[in-house]
Design an enzyme around this catalytic site. Structure first.
Site, PDB file in Angstrom:
ATOM      1  N   GLN A 124       0.806  -1.224   0.000  1.00 11.86           N
ATOM      2  CA  GLN A 124       0.000   0.000   0.000  1.00 11.86           C
ATOM      3  C   GLN A 124       0.838   1.272   0.000  1.00 11.86           C
ATOM      4  O   GLN A 124       0.339   2.320  -0.391  1.00 11.86           O
ATOM      5  CB  GLN A 124      -0.958  -0.017   1.192  1.00 11.86           C
ATOM      6  CG  GLN A 124      -1.987  -1.132   1.074  1.00 11.86           C
ATOM      7  CD  GLN A 124      -2.944  -1.160   2.247  1.00 11.86           C
ATOM      8  OE1 GLN A 124      -2.694  -1.831   3.231  1.00 11.86           O
ATOM      9  NE2 GLN A 124      -4.038  -0.434   2.160  1.00 11.86           N
ATOM     10  N   HIS A 181       0.651  -9.397   4.436  1.00 19.20           N
ATOM     11  CA  HIS A 181      -0.471  -8.442   4.421  1.00 19.20           C
ATOM     12  C   HIS A 181      -1.082  -8.469   3.016  1.00 19.20           C
ATOM     13  O   HIS A 181      -0.829  -7.599   2.189  1.00 19.20           O
ATOM     14  CB  HIS A 181       0.009  -7.043   4.810  1.00 19.20           C
ATOM     15  CG  HIS A 181      -1.097  -6.109   5.201  1.00 19.20           C
ATOM     16  ND1 HIS A 181      -1.151  -5.443   6.411  1.00 19.20           N
ATOM     17  CD2 HIS A 181      -2.217  -5.721   4.542  1.00 19.20           C
ATOM     18  CE1 HIS A 181      -2.239  -4.685   6.468  1.00 19.20           C
ATOM     19  NE2 HIS A 181      -2.909  -4.836   5.339  1.00 19.20           N
ATOM     20  N   ASN A 229      -2.094 -10.908   8.263  1.00 19.22           N
ATOM     21  CA  ASN A 229      -3.085  -9.852   8.450  1.00 19.22           C
ATOM     22  C   ASN A 229      -4.467 -10.338   8.012  1.00 19.22           C
ATOM     23  O   ASN A 229      -4.643 -10.752   6.861  1.00 19.22           O
ATOM     24  CB  ASN A 229      -2.707  -8.617   7.620  1.00 19.22           C
ATOM     25  CG  ASN A 229      -3.639  -7.446   7.889  1.00 19.22           C
ATOM     26  OD1 ASN A 229      -3.692  -6.936   9.008  1.00 19.22           O
ATOM     27  ND2 ASN A 229      -4.392  -7.046   6.887  1.00 19.22           N
ATOM     28  N   GLU A 230      -5.402 -10.308   8.918  1.00 19.10           N
ATOM     29  CA  GLU A 230      -6.823 -10.545   8.623  1.00 19.10           C
ATOM     30  C   GLU A 230      -7.091 -11.799   7.790  1.00 19.10           C
ATOM     31  O   GLU A 230      -7.645 -11.720   6.682  1.00 19.10           O
ATOM     32  CB  GLU A 230      -7.413  -9.307   7.937  1.00 19.10           C
ATOM     33  CG  GLU A 230      -7.251  -8.048   8.759  1.00 19.10           C
ATOM     34  CD  GLU A 230      -7.922  -6.826   8.138  1.00 19.10           C
ATOM     35  OE1 GLU A 230      -8.339  -6.899   6.973  1.00 19.10           O
ATOM     36  OE2 GLU A 230      -8.046  -5.806   8.836  1.00 19.10           O
TER      37      GLU A 230
HETATM   38  C1  BGC Z   1      -6.535  -3.652   5.956  1.00 19.72           C
HETATM   39  C2  BGC Z   1      -5.816  -2.475   5.322  1.00 19.72           C
HETATM   40  C3  BGC Z   1      -6.826  -1.564   4.655  1.00 19.72           C
HETATM   41  C4  BGC Z   1      -7.797  -1.068   5.719  1.00 19.72           C
HETATM   42  C5  BGC Z   1      -8.840  -0.097   5.195  1.00 19.72           C
HETATM   43  C6  BGC Z   1      -7.786  -3.256   6.710  1.00 19.72           C
HETATM   44  O1  BGC Z   1      -8.710  -4.279   6.676  1.00 19.72           O
HETATM   45  O2  BGC Z   1      -5.645  -4.381   6.771  1.00 19.72           O
HETATM   46  O3  BGC Z   1      -4.872  -2.974   4.419  1.00 19.72           O
HETATM   47  O4  BGC Z   1      -6.236  -0.503   3.998  1.00 19.72           O
HETATM   48  O5  BGC Z   1      -8.484  -2.171   6.229  1.00 19.72           O
HETATM   49  O6  BGC Z   1      -9.690  -0.697   4.273  1.00 19.72           O
END
Ligand code: BGC
Length: 408
Positions: free
Chosen positions: A33, A124, A168-169
């Site tokens: 990003q 990520h 991440n997530e």
């Molecule tokens: C993510 C980010 C994303 C942010 C806003 C999160 O779920 O980890 O990468 O930019 O949300 O959408």
């Protein structure tokens, strides 16, 4: 249950709200990003195919990290969360780029030399092309590939990492990439998404082991996107998917919470989104949600770091009050027993917002993508005072909805 005693300690008394000593304050970013010019991963490939926007130079953070972190330091951050780009580190299976490792060495060294605690995310959302062409996260061998990369990173950079965020997530990634098929590799099968989710959790466990082999005292967790789900069975099912299931399957030294959403259900259906609007309607402002999520996480009896929380707000009209009202809810949760030890605002910089490209602005620092000029937003100064004071000033804000609902 909301503890009445803690509510008496509300922030309208004029005293302000102090956070526990040693609380970590900072912001988060992710490699794809912000870094720019990453060409060797699945997102870049999908960009070339015109299926998602291209990043190009993004925020050119790969070259400007020193200036960016100087600004974070000036804003009194004492911690930073970043991610490493796997495709830069391991451009071909089993072949590691010493040059890239040296770069990240310098980045992390710079943070440590400037007094930041470092949170390093290993995955990520983006994957090296060699990995995605072998089936990516749907390949049962995925956690072995991931484990090899993690071993190399741990050996090269581990001494500069204070906290590891393996993945991440995992739930959101599996859902968007394999369930809804909006992100690479654009699969649309909830069965596959479920398998991928489990493989990502297995990869977390593998990384947990590998890191602890080299650093037995390492602190390892993953960042989970958890919404406040309320209203009947549908909410219970979402909580199961986002909280109970993953935490039962995994080893963790801390819980990383990315928090943005609340979902209210009625008779199994999702209701209209409540809360003040931001630039993007899926991100309404609803501070009570973070309190409720933290309350649900208390039972794991582990330190919690809020690894992301923020909003798209290009004109910076709502960010300051958002930060203050969410942090005031975090403070309530701490007083009610949640072991929250740190907060990372999403994001330090305006950046590439995945399928939305450069449409939304989440940064404490605005970036002009034509010139790469940085401008510190007003809200960043308000947050800076909070970081410096380790607490919130006495509130002169209008009451948040959560506070109103609780009759404060
Ligand atoms: C993510 C980010 C994303 C942010 C806003 C999160 O779920 O980890 O990468 O930019 O949300 O959408």
């Amino acid at each position: 249950m909301i503890n009445k005693k803690s509510l008496k300690n509300s922030n309208k008394s004029g005293a302000g709200l102090k956070f526990p000593a040693g609380f970590l304050w900072g912001a988060a970013t992710s490699a794809y990003q912000v870094e720019g010019e990453i060409e060797n991963n699945d997102w870049a490939e999908a960009g070339r195919q015109g299926r998602v926007p291209k990043t190009g130079l993004a925020s050119d953070h790969y070259h400007r990290y020193e200036d960016d972190f100087q600004m974070a330091k000036y804003l009194h951050h004492n911690a930073h969360r970043l991610s490493l780009e796997w495709s830069r580190i391991e451009p071909q299976a089993g072949k590691f780029s010493e040059e890239t490792l040296e770069h990240y060495h310098q980045v992390l060294n710079f943070l440590k030399d400037n007094g930041f605690a470092t949170f390093v995310t290993l995955h990520h959302f983006t994957n090296p092309l060699w990995f995605s062409s072998r089936g990516g996260w749907a390949n049962p061998q995925a956690s072995q590939y991931f484990g090899n990369y993690v071993a190399k990173v741990t050996q090269s950079l581990g001494h500069l990492v204070d906290y590891w965020v393996t993945v991440n997530e995992p739930c959101l990634y599996a859902g968007l990439s394999y369930g809804r098929g909006q992100w690479p590799p654009f699969h649309r099968s909830y069965l596959k998404a479920w398998r991928v989710y489990k493989l990502l959790l297995a990869a977390h466990n593998r990384a947990y082991e590998v890191i602890h082999q080299y650093f037995p005292k390492a602190l390892v967790g993953f960042a989970q996107n958890i919404a406040y789900n309320h209203g009947g069975l549908a909410a219970k099912l979402s909580d199961y998917l986002e909280i109970d299931f993953p935490y039962r399957q995994t080893n963790n030294d801390f819980l990383g919470l990315n928090h943005y959403f609340h979902r209210k259900y009625r008779l199994g259906f999702r209701m209209e989104r409540e809360g003040a609007q931001t630039d993007w309607k899926i991100f309404p402002i609803y501070p009570r949600a973070i309190y409720e999520v933290l309350r649900k996480l208390k039972k794991y009896n582990l330190p919690i770091y809020i690894t992301e929380n923020g909003l798209p707000d290009a004109r910076d009209l709502k960010r300051e009050s958002y930060i203050k009202s969410y942090l005031s809810e975090v403070h309530h949760a701490i007083r009610d027993g949640a072991q929250v030890r740190g907060y990372f605002h999403w994001s330090l910089l305006d950046n590439f917002e995945w399928a939305e490209g450069y449409k939304y602005r989440f940064g404490l620092i605005a970036v002009d993508f034509k010139t790469q000029k940085r401008t510190i937003r007003e809200s960043a100064y308000a947050y800076s005072h909070i970081c410096q004071d380790n607490g919130l000033p006495p509130l002169n804000l209008p009451l948040s909805k959560g506070e109103k609902e609780r009759g404060l």
